[in-house]
Scaffold this active site. Structure first.
Site, PDB file in Angstrom:
ATOM      1  N   LYS A 122     -30.583  56.910  -0.416  1.00  0.00           N
ATOM      2  CA  LYS A 122     -29.180  57.375  -0.711  1.00  0.00           C
ATOM      3  C   LYS A 122     -28.063  57.519   0.271  1.00  0.00           C
ATOM      4  CE  LYS A 122     -31.148  59.452  -5.194  1.00  0.00           C
ATOM      5  NZ  LYS A 122     -31.273  60.743  -5.904  1.00  0.00           N
ATOM      6  N   GLN A 160     -31.983  66.930  -5.366  1.00  0.00           N
ATOM      7  CA  GLN A 160     -32.743  66.107  -5.482  1.00  0.00           C
ATOM      8  C   GLN A 160     -34.242  66.603  -6.082  1.00  0.00           C
ATOM      9  OE1 GLN A 160     -32.677  62.946  -4.800  1.00  0.00           O
ATOM     10  NE2 GLN A 160     -34.851  62.505  -4.946  1.00  0.00           N
ATOM     11  N   ASP A 208     -24.754  63.645 -10.800  1.00  0.00           N
ATOM     12  CA  ASP A 208     -26.283  62.996 -11.214  1.00  0.00           C
ATOM     13  C   ASP A 208     -26.385  63.696 -12.779  1.00  0.00           C
ATOM     14  OD1 ASP A 208     -29.564  63.172  -9.727  1.00  0.00           O
ATOM     15  OD2 ASP A 208     -27.992  61.766 -10.392  1.00  0.00           O
TER      16      ASP A 208
HETATM   17  N1  LIG Z   1     -31.650  64.406  -8.778  1.00  0.00           N
HETATM   18  C1  LIG Z   1     -32.384  63.402  -9.024  1.00  0.00           C
HETATM   19  N2  LIG Z   1     -33.727  63.532  -8.572  1.00  0.00           N
HETATM   20  C2  LIG Z   1     -34.731  62.267  -8.772  1.00  0.00           C
HETATM   21  C3  LIG Z   1     -34.117  61.142  -9.127  1.00  0.00           C
HETATM   22  C4  LIG Z   1     -32.704  61.142  -9.469  1.00  0.00           C
HETATM   23  O1  LIG Z   1     -32.266  60.026  -9.931  1.00  0.00           O
HETATM   24  N3  LIG Z   1     -32.259  62.223  -9.417  1.00  0.00           N
HETATM   25  N4  LIG Z   1     -35.007  60.153  -9.280  1.00  0.00           N
HETATM   26  C5  LIG Z   1     -36.354  59.949  -8.709  1.00  0.00           C
HETATM   27  C6  LIG Z   1     -36.230  59.238  -7.435  1.00  0.00           C
HETATM   28  N5  LIG Z   1     -35.238  58.228  -7.080  1.00  0.00           N
HETATM   29  C7  LIG Z   1     -34.039  58.868  -6.659  1.00  0.00           C
HETATM   30  O2  LIG Z   1     -33.917  60.043  -6.175  1.00  0.00           O
HETATM   31  C8  LIG Z   1     -35.548  57.104  -6.663  1.00  0.00           C
HETATM   32  C9  LIG Z   1     -36.833  56.414  -6.391  1.00  0.00           C
HETATM   33  C10 LIG Z   1     -36.738  55.229  -6.313  1.00  0.00           C
HETATM   34  C11 LIG Z   1     -35.894  54.518  -5.841  1.00  0.00           C
HETATM   35  C12 LIG Z   1     -36.014  53.208  -5.383  1.00  0.00           C
HETATM   36  O3  LIG Z   1     -35.335  52.482  -5.118  1.00  0.00           O
HETATM   37  N6  LIG Z   1     -37.194  52.641  -5.072  1.00  0.00           N
HETATM   38  C13 LIG Z   1     -37.503  51.255  -4.680  1.00  0.00           C
HETATM   39  C14 LIG Z   1     -39.080  51.204  -3.930  1.00  0.00           C
HETATM   40  C15 LIG Z   1     -39.092  52.156  -2.781  1.00  0.00           C
HETATM   41  C16 LIG Z   1     -39.632  51.835  -1.867  1.00  0.00           C
HETATM   42  O4  LIG Z   1     -39.753  50.759  -1.439  1.00  0.00           O
HETATM   43  O5  LIG Z   1     -40.902  52.645  -1.517  1.00  0.00           O
HETATM   44  C17 LIG Z   1     -37.471  50.315  -5.895  1.00  0.00           C
HETATM   45  O6  LIG Z   1     -37.998  50.807  -6.999  1.00  0.00           O
HETATM   46  O7  LIG Z   1     -37.153  49.139  -5.647  1.00  0.00           O
HETATM   47  C18 LIG Z   1     -34.537  54.852  -5.869  1.00  0.00           C
HETATM   48  C19 LIG Z   1     -34.457  56.143  -6.257  1.00  0.00           C
HETATM   49  C20 LIG Z   1     -36.826  61.314  -8.726  1.00  0.00           C
HETATM   50  N7  LIG Z   1     -35.877  62.341  -8.096  1.00  0.00           N
END
Ligand SMILES: Nc1nc2c(c(=O)[nH]1)N[C@@H](CN(C=O)c1ccc(C(=O)N[C@@H](CCC(=O)O)C(=O)O)cc1)CN2
Length: 281
Positions: free
Chosen positions: A49, A93, A116
């Site tokens: 992020k 988060q 968020d």
């Molecule tokens: N306050 C928040 N906490 C959490 C959220 C949220 O939206 N708000 N979501 C999840 C985790 N998350 C963002 O925080 C998140 C997880 C994964 C990805 C992402 O882009 N993953 C990639 C792969 C990553 C890798 O290569 O290991 C993908 O899917 O292409 C973005 C955001 C929990 N907590």
């Protein structure tokens, strides 16, 4: 032949649009990120992020909470950020350390800084389908952006949301309902037979339960839209909640990685910019 819903490409286009809009606005929003540095996933996602924010022109401010943090100690951090005029948006988060009540912290973020959309005021606005501009949870809002980009209209469709978290399931169901879908929410207490019957008739399936491969190809109706919100790390590798064979049945499918994840991050940045524009009025 399944059509892949390319979240990576759509997120890139959204980030490019945000970069242009922010430059034109002359604003330099600041996003404060409260997170648990001991959680591996949080460190990874907060890092993603921060990197994406810097590229579009949003500053981030790290607030790492200690392992012995309590709900009260984190509430005090949030109270200061609410009062800090230099902070445009506040991101809590999840998950925070185990002694902290995440939902209680979400509720303490000032609604106008709740980028968020996880606080009760903004979740209530969404549930009430209130008109106007207010922050909505990044993952479900990103899913709707993806559906819209590919001209997938939920109106009149049978949508099954699997998972009822505050982060995803509940706001996802509200957004689909507001878009005139017929929505059913399944969760841990939904009987297997009930879930199978629901999925067999679903035009749109959105799943976010945190269980790798939870949804099987055999459960999916031919040609259904399948949105995989799974953000699992298995041996450090990203994988979803839908088994790979689902691509043989689905009409549309989001990949993991490269689907909802990138949309989550781009949508958070979009909401941060929108909050800064509102505050500048
Ligand atoms: N306050 C928040 N906490 C959490 C959220 C949220 O939206 N708000 N979501 C999840 C985790 N998350 C963002 O925080 C998140 C997880 C994964 C990805 C992402 O882009 N993953 C990639 C792969 C990553 C890798 O290569 O290991 C993908 O899917 O292409 C973005 C955001 C929990 N907590």
């Amino acid at each position: 032949m399944v059509q892949i819903l390319d979240g990576k490409a759509v997120a890139k286009a959204l980030r490019e649009q945000l970069t242009t809009e922010l430059a034109a606005s002359g604003l330099k929003p600041t996003l404060a990120v409260v997170f648990d540095p001991a959680d591996d996933g949080s460190r990874l996602y907060v890092g993603m992020k921060q990197k994406a924010a810097a590229k579009v022109g949003i500053e981030t401010r790290d607030i790492a909470v200690s392992a012995d943090a309590t709900t009260e100690s984190v509430e005090k951090i949030v109270a200061k950020l609410n009062q800090d005029a230099s902070v445009s948006g506040i991101l809590i988060q999840a998950p925070l350390p185990k002694e902290v009540d995440d939902a209680a912290i979400f509720a303490k973020v000032a609604p106008e800084k709740d980028v968020d959309g996880l606080g009760v005021t903004n979740q209530g606005r969404l549930f009430a389908n209130e008109a106007g501009n207010y922050p909505v949870a990044a993952t479900p809002k990103g899913v709707m952006t993806l559906l819209n980009y590919y001209d997938i209209d939920p109106r009149g469709k049978r949508a099954v949301v699997v998972g009822r978290s505050q982060l995803f399931g509940r706001p996802m169901a509200a957004l689909l309902l507001n878009a005139d879908a017929t929505v059913t929410v399944a969760h841990r207490y939904t009987k297997e037979e009930t879930l199978n019957n629901l999925l067999a008739e679903a035009d749109i399936i959105v799943v976010g339960v945190g269980i790798p491969g939870f949804i099987k190809a055999s459960q999916i109706k031919e040609g259904a839209v399948v949105i995989d919100v799974g953000m699992n790390l298995v041996d450090g590798k990203a994988c979803g909640d839908v088994e790979a064979a689902a691509a043989d049945k689905a009409g549309w499918l989001t990949p993991v990685p490269g689907g909802v994840g990138p949309m989550t991050i781009a949508t958070l940045l979009e909401s941060t910019m929108e909050a800064a524009l509102e505050q500048a009025k």
